[in-house]
Design a protein around this motif. Sequence first.
Motif, PDB file in Angstrom:
ATOM      1  N   VAL A 175       0.825  -1.197   0.000  1.00  0.00           N
ATOM      2  CA  VAL A 175       0.000   0.000   0.000  1.00  0.00           C
ATOM      3  C   VAL A 175       0.867   1.258   0.000  1.00  0.00           C
ATOM      4  N   LYS A 176       1.924   1.240   0.810  1.00  0.00           N
ATOM      5  CA  LYS A 176       2.805   2.405   0.831  1.00  0.00           C
ATOM      6  C   LYS A 176       3.412   2.649  -0.558  1.00  0.00           C
ATOM      7  N   MET A 177       3.807   1.555  -1.179  1.00  0.00           N
ATOM      8  CA  MET A 177       4.371   1.643  -2.526  1.00  0.00           C
ATOM      9  C   MET A 177       3.378   2.301  -3.481  1.00  0.00           C
ATOM     10  N   LYS A 178       2.120   1.939  -3.333  1.00  0.00           N
ATOM     11  CA  LYS A 178       1.073   2.521  -4.166  1.00  0.00           C
ATOM     12  C   LYS A 178       1.061   4.043  -4.017  1.00  0.00           C
ATOM     13  N   TYR A 179       1.125   4.503  -2.793  1.00  0.00           N
ATOM     14  CA  TYR A 179       1.098   5.944  -2.578  1.00  0.00           C
ATOM     15  C   TYR A 179       2.325   6.602  -3.180  1.00  0.00           C
ATOM     16  N   GLN A 180       3.462   5.963  -3.036  1.00  0.00           N
ATOM     17  CA  GLN A 180       4.702   6.535  -3.558  1.00  0.00           C
ATOM     18  C   GLN A 180       4.625   6.747  -5.070  1.00  0.00           C
ATOM     19  N   TYR A 181       3.993   5.795  -5.743  1.00  0.00           N
ATOM     20  CA  TYR A 181       3.866   5.912  -7.198  1.00  0.00           C
ATOM     21  C   TYR A 181       2.884   7.003  -7.546  1.00  0.00           C
ATOM     22  N   ASP A 182       1.790   7.006  -6.811  1.00  0.00           N
ATOM     23  CA  ASP A 182       0.590   7.681  -7.231  1.00  0.00           C
ATOM     24  C   ASP A 182       0.605   9.160  -6.916  1.00  0.00           C
ATOM     25  N   TYR A 183       1.028   9.468  -5.702  1.00  0.00           N
ATOM     26  CA  TYR A 183       0.881  10.817  -5.209  1.00  0.00           C
ATOM     27  C   TYR A 183       2.100  11.661  -5.529  1.00  0.00           C
ATOM     28  N   SER A 184       1.879  12.910  -5.778  1.00  0.00           N
ATOM     29  CA  SER A 184       2.967  13.879  -5.856  1.00  0.00           C
ATOM     30  C   SER A 184       3.488  14.093  -4.438  1.00  0.00           C
ATOM     31  N   ARG A 185       4.630  14.729  -4.315  1.00  0.00           N
ATOM     32  CA  ARG A 185       5.193  14.988  -2.988  1.00  0.00           C
ATOM     33  C   ARG A 185       4.201  15.757  -2.135  1.00  0.00           C
ATOM     34  N   GLU A 186       3.530  16.707  -2.769  1.00  0.00           N
ATOM     35  CA  GLU A 186       2.554  17.509  -2.037  1.00  0.00           C
ATOM     36  C   GLU A 186       1.401  16.648  -1.530  1.00  0.00           C
ATOM     37  N   GLN A 187       0.902  15.763  -2.361  1.00  0.00           N
ATOM     38  CA  GLN A 187      -0.181  14.876  -1.947  1.00  0.00           C
ATOM     39  C   GLN A 187       0.257  13.921  -0.853  1.00  0.00           C
ATOM     40  N   LEU A 188       1.510  13.430  -0.957  1.00  0.00           N
ATOM     41  CA  LEU A 188       2.040  12.550   0.083  1.00  0.00           C
ATOM     42  C   LEU A 188       2.013  13.255   1.423  1.00  0.00           C
ATOM     43  N   TYR A 189       2.400  14.518   1.400  1.00  0.00           N
ATOM     44  CA  TYR A 189       2.423  15.299   2.634  1.00  0.00           C
ATOM     45  C   TYR A 189       1.029  15.421   3.233  1.00  0.00           C
ATOM     46  N   HIS A 190       0.081  15.816   2.432  1.00  0.00           N
ATOM     47  CA  HIS A 190      -1.273  15.982   2.959  1.00  0.00           C
ATOM     48  C   HIS A 190      -1.874  14.661   3.410  1.00  0.00           C
ATOM     49  N   HIS A 191      -1.626  13.637   2.647  1.00  0.00           N
ATOM     50  CA  HIS A 191      -2.113  12.318   3.012  1.00  0.00           C
ATOM     51  C   HIS A 191      -1.567  11.903   4.370  1.00  0.00           C
ATOM     52  N   PHE A 192      -0.292  12.182   4.580  1.00  0.00           N
ATOM     53  CA  PHE A 192       0.341  11.780   5.833  1.00  0.00           C
ATOM     54  C   PHE A 192      -0.224  12.551   7.029  1.00  0.00           C
ATOM     55  N   ILE A 193      -0.254  13.859   6.912  1.00  0.00           N
ATOM     56  CA  ILE A 193      -0.712  14.621   8.082  1.00  0.00           C
ATOM     57  C   ILE A 193      -2.201  14.417   8.352  1.00  0.00           C
ATOM     58  N   ASP A 194      -2.975  14.137   7.297  1.00  0.00           N
ATOM     59  CA  ASP A 194      -4.390  13.862   7.522  1.00  0.00           C
ATOM     60  C   ASP A 194      -4.596  12.511   8.206  1.00  0.00           C
TER      61      ASP A 194
END
Lengths: 190, 190
Positions: free
Chosen positions: B138-157
């Motif tokens: 699942v983490k790998m999926k996010y790494q592929y999918d999200y931009s750095r900005e999206q990764l950040y928001h996804h994480f803090i949310d």
Amino acid sequence: MSHPLIVHIDKLVSVNVDDEAAILSFFRPIQVSKKQNLIEAGHPCSTLYFVVKGCIRLFYLNEKGVEQTLQFAIENWWLTDFMAFPQQGITEFTIQAVENSQLLAIDTADQERMLDQFPPLERYFRLIYQRAYGASQVKMKYQYDYSREQLYHHFIDNFPQFTQRIPQYLLASYLGFTPEYLSELRKKRS
Amino acid sequence: MSHPLIVHIDKLVSVNVDDEAAILSFFRPIQVSKKQNLIEAGHPCSTLYFVVKGCIRLFYLNEKGVEQTLQFAIENWWLTDFMAFPQQGITEFTIQAVENSQLLAIDTADQERMLDQFPPLERYFRLIYQRAYGASQVKMKYQYDYSREQLYHHFIDNFPQFTQRIPQYLLASYLGFTPEYLSELRKKRS
DNA sequence: CGGATCGTTGATCAACTTCAACGGTCGTGG
DNA sequence: CCACGACCGTTGAAGTTGATCAACGATCCG
């Protein structure tokens, strides 16, 4: 001549010869042809696959509709959505044959029954998952560390024969960039 | 009141109450303070850690000398270099305490002995690794999918409380970008 | 109070994407 | 066995994202 799965299990744990047939009887042999789907995003995932011959991949569609390939599995690899499989949850992934392939399939409940009946297999799967998890740590390292260009060179240098086996757009999809950019990289190196 | 490790094991498999003390005796309790290293890159890795209280992380130095954090482990998580640990191989990773922490440590050979002696634990670790491997898919999926900005928001949310627990530069290191860029993202949202 | 560590800001630059268009090749049906 | 269409790979121009570098505040701890 034992079945490839038995050979593989025997490398990690010792099972009684008499039990081999019983173990294999938990699995369904499956033939799939290229591009055929085994598991589809949006459906419950209750099957674990072992690749006897051929190649399958796990991917998903991102919001732009682009296929992102997360994993390939070739001979002697196991593949499923390991998050969804244990509880037969809905998966976001699709598993699809890359080549015409021979597989073994086992469902969640049957795997549980098999493990109850043959405890050494708990150890086998523990070792398989441990190794797979270790490999994913290493893969993660490369993803952080390397630029797309370095990822490409690292891949073709380490898996030259596998690179031949799959179309270019699947490699691009696995490495996480566009076929156009892959094309540019190929030109650069040659 | 059982030890946190026993509580955790009991959630997945049933162990005999009489065995609990014997199981715990395979582990060394360890206290580490913030920034202290447990395992260092370039050395053999022969220890697996269970976090009782606190937080540790696994990272490596890339060729530019920047620390890349691959994983955090908090209460009830296991952490080591899973590729190196089984054979006590040389690791490229360093494991370091993020907070003052209480851990349990077990070495490769002791883990093997423990598993031989208590087979239900094979099942426990099989389930742990299966889940960890699923999580890494699942983490790998996010790494592929999200931009750095999206990764950040996804994480803090998803981990608002954990975000508070760690300094910003570690979060940047985990998400795979520079502290400068993280700074910019914070400004943008507020 | 003083120094290191952490976070911020802004300018410049490289890596990679996106879009649009074209050429080659393979396999399938007529 | 040929022809057509679909699919795959390539090319180039323009646009973004995020890195790098340098400098400056803020804060925390001894």
